[in-house]
Design a protein around this motif. Structure first.
Motif, PDB file in Angstrom:
ATOM      1  N   ALA A  72       0.800  -1.230   0.088  1.00 21.96           N
ATOM      2  CA  ALA A  72      -0.215  -0.049   0.023  1.00 21.96           C
ATOM      3  C   ALA A  72       0.880   1.015  -0.001  1.00 21.96           C
ATOM      4  N   LEU A  73       2.006   1.190   0.750  1.00 20.51           N
ATOM      5  CA  LEU A  73       2.769   2.394   0.780  1.00 20.51           C
ATOM      6  C   LEU A  73       3.523   2.696  -0.386  1.00 20.51           C
ATOM      7  N   ALA A  74       3.784   1.760  -1.279  1.00 19.85           N
ATOM      8  CA  ALA A  74       4.418   1.922  -2.482  1.00 19.85           C
ATOM      9  C   ALA A  74       3.742   2.854  -3.401  1.00 19.85           C
ATOM     10  N   GLY A  75       2.447   2.886  -3.233  1.00 23.91           N
ATOM     11  CA  GLY A  75       1.751   3.840  -4.168  1.00 23.91           C
ATOM     12  C   GLY A  75       1.228   5.050  -3.485  1.00 23.91           C
ATOM     13  N   VAL A  76       2.101   5.607  -2.399  1.00 23.44           N
ATOM     14  CA  VAL A  76       1.682   6.885  -1.883  1.00 23.44           C
ATOM     15  C   VAL A  76       2.745   7.920  -2.378  1.00 23.44           C
ATOM     16  N   PRO A  77       2.290   8.721  -2.954  1.00 29.00           N
ATOM     17  CA  PRO A  77       3.229   9.984  -3.442  1.00 29.00           C
ATOM     18  C   PRO A  77       3.925  10.654  -2.177  1.00 29.00           C
ATOM     19  N   PRO A  78       4.900  11.177  -2.249  1.00 28.10           N
ATOM     20  CA  PRO A  78       5.430  11.727  -1.143  1.00 28.10           C
ATOM     21  C   PRO A  78       4.760  13.005  -0.270  1.00 28.10           C
ATOM     22  N   MET A  84       1.490  11.880   1.985  1.00 30.06           N
ATOM     23  CA  MET A  84       1.969  11.182   3.336  1.00 30.06           C
ATOM     24  C   MET A  84       1.319  11.711   4.309  1.00 30.06           C
ATOM     25  N   HIS A  85       1.439  13.066   4.481  1.00 29.99           N
ATOM     26  CA  HIS A  85       0.561  13.812   5.457  1.00 29.99           C
ATOM     27  C   HIS A  85      -0.739  14.436   5.151  1.00 29.99           C
ATOM     28  N   TRP A  86      -1.241  14.319   4.090  1.00 27.15           N
ATOM     29  CA  TRP A  86      -2.631  14.683   3.794  1.00 27.15           C
ATOM     30  C   TRP A  86      -3.713  13.708   4.564  1.00 27.15           C
ATOM     31  N   ARG A  87      -4.501  14.689   4.997  1.00 26.41           N
ATOM     32  CA  ARG A  87      -5.755  14.046   5.742  1.00 26.41           C
ATOM     33  C   ARG A  87      -7.238  14.110   5.017  1.00 26.41           C
ATOM     34  N   PRO A  88      -7.961  13.060   4.866  1.00 29.18           N
ATOM     35  CA  PRO A  88      -9.075  13.161   3.943  1.00 29.18           C
ATOM     36  C   PRO A  88     -10.171  13.978   4.632  1.00 29.18           C
ATOM     37  N   ALA A  89     -10.029  14.210   6.264  1.00 31.09           N
ATOM     38  CA  ALA A  89     -10.945  15.086   6.923  1.00 31.09           C
ATOM     39  C   ALA A  89      -9.937  15.266   8.164  1.00 31.09           C
ATOM     40  N   SER A 109      -7.006   3.995   0.148  1.00 30.99           N
ATOM     41  CA  SER A 109      -8.358   5.142   0.162  1.00 30.99           C
ATOM     42  C   SER A 109      -7.865   6.398   0.248  1.00 30.99           C
ATOM     43  N   ASN A 110      -6.744   6.578   1.070  1.00 33.75           N
ATOM     44  CA  ASN A 110      -6.362   7.815   1.423  1.00 33.75           C
ATOM     45  C   ASN A 110      -6.023   8.557  -0.279  1.00 33.75           C
ATOM     46  N   VAL A 111      -4.844   7.625  -0.579  1.00 31.71           N
ATOM     47  CA  VAL A 111      -4.492   8.150  -1.915  1.00 31.71           C
ATOM     48  C   VAL A 111      -5.558   8.510  -2.842  1.00 31.71           C
ATOM     49  N   ARG A 112      -6.430   7.730  -3.085  1.00 30.27           N
ATOM     50  CA  ARG A 112      -7.637   7.950  -3.966  1.00 30.27           C
ATOM     51  C   ARG A 112      -7.932   9.126  -3.782  1.00 30.27           C
ATOM     52  N   LEU A 113      -8.571   9.333  -2.231  1.00 35.27           N
ATOM     53  CA  LEU A 113      -9.190  10.824  -2.118  1.00 35.27           C
ATOM     54  C   LEU A 113      -8.095  11.925  -2.132  1.00 35.27           C
ATOM     55  N   TRP A 114      -6.945  11.720  -2.063  1.00 34.56           N
ATOM     56  CA  TRP A 114      -5.932  12.933  -2.137  1.00 34.56           C
ATOM     57  C   TRP A 114      -5.904  13.128  -3.909  1.00 34.56           C
TER      58      TRP A 114
END
Length: 167
Positions: A23-29, A32-37, A151-156
């Motif tokens: 899952a972490l492999a698909g997270v743009p830098p 990393m600190h972005w929150r969906p809410a 899910s966080n990455v999709r929302l971001w």
């Protein structure tokens, strides 16, 4: 729970760190600190939550395995995430904690005698608490957080207008 089901859950438990890494492999830098809410965790906080929880819950199965009717204390994960400097803790250290704790506990789980699985304790938030209940919860724990990261990455991506970007 029969031994076949238990072994399948132990295997799922054991590969949890792999799923977290995937899952972490698909997270743009920049995500990393972005929150969906405001009341939801960032990817960074999710990973550190996993590192916080793993040593605690690995202790729980040990208490259940060896102590008579142990009291298992719940934790306030939201309070832990508000520790000063939490957002600055290195993710690679968190991943190391998760992997090492899971590896050591998986070895223990495979070595537990059959009678251990019928023991009981009391969880301060859940009431009756058994090794089988513990295994059902924590076999899924990292997988659920890996899904949360994705899910966080999709929302971001949606929030950033990057819906059409693959990854």
């Amino acid at each position: 729970m029969d031994a076949t089901r238990r072994n399948a859950l132990i295997e799922k438990y054991e590969v949890g760190p792999v799923r977290l890494h995937e899952a972490l492999a698909g997270v743009p830098p920049q995500a990393m600190h972005w929150r969906p809410a405001s009341d939801q965790w960032s990817v960074h906080e999710i990973v550190w939550h996993c590192a916080d929880v793993e040593p605690v819950v690995s202790g729980r199965i040990r208490y259940l395995a060896v102590e008579e009717s142990p009291t298992i204390i719940g934790l306030d994960q939201e309070a832990w995430a508000r520790l000063p400097g939490y957002a600055d803790l290195p993710v690679d250290v968190a991943l190391d904690v998760v992997a090492a704790t899971r590896a050591a506990t998986a070895v223990l789980l495979r070595a537990l005698p059959e009678e251990t699985w019928s023991r009981e304790g009391h969880h301060t938030e859940m009431g009756r608490y058994t090794p089988e209940m513990w295994l059902q919860i924590y076999a899924r724990h990292l997988h659920g957080h890996a899904d949360q990261i994705e899910s966080n990455v999709r929302l971001w991506r949606h929030a950033e207008g990057e819906d059409n970007v693959s990854g």
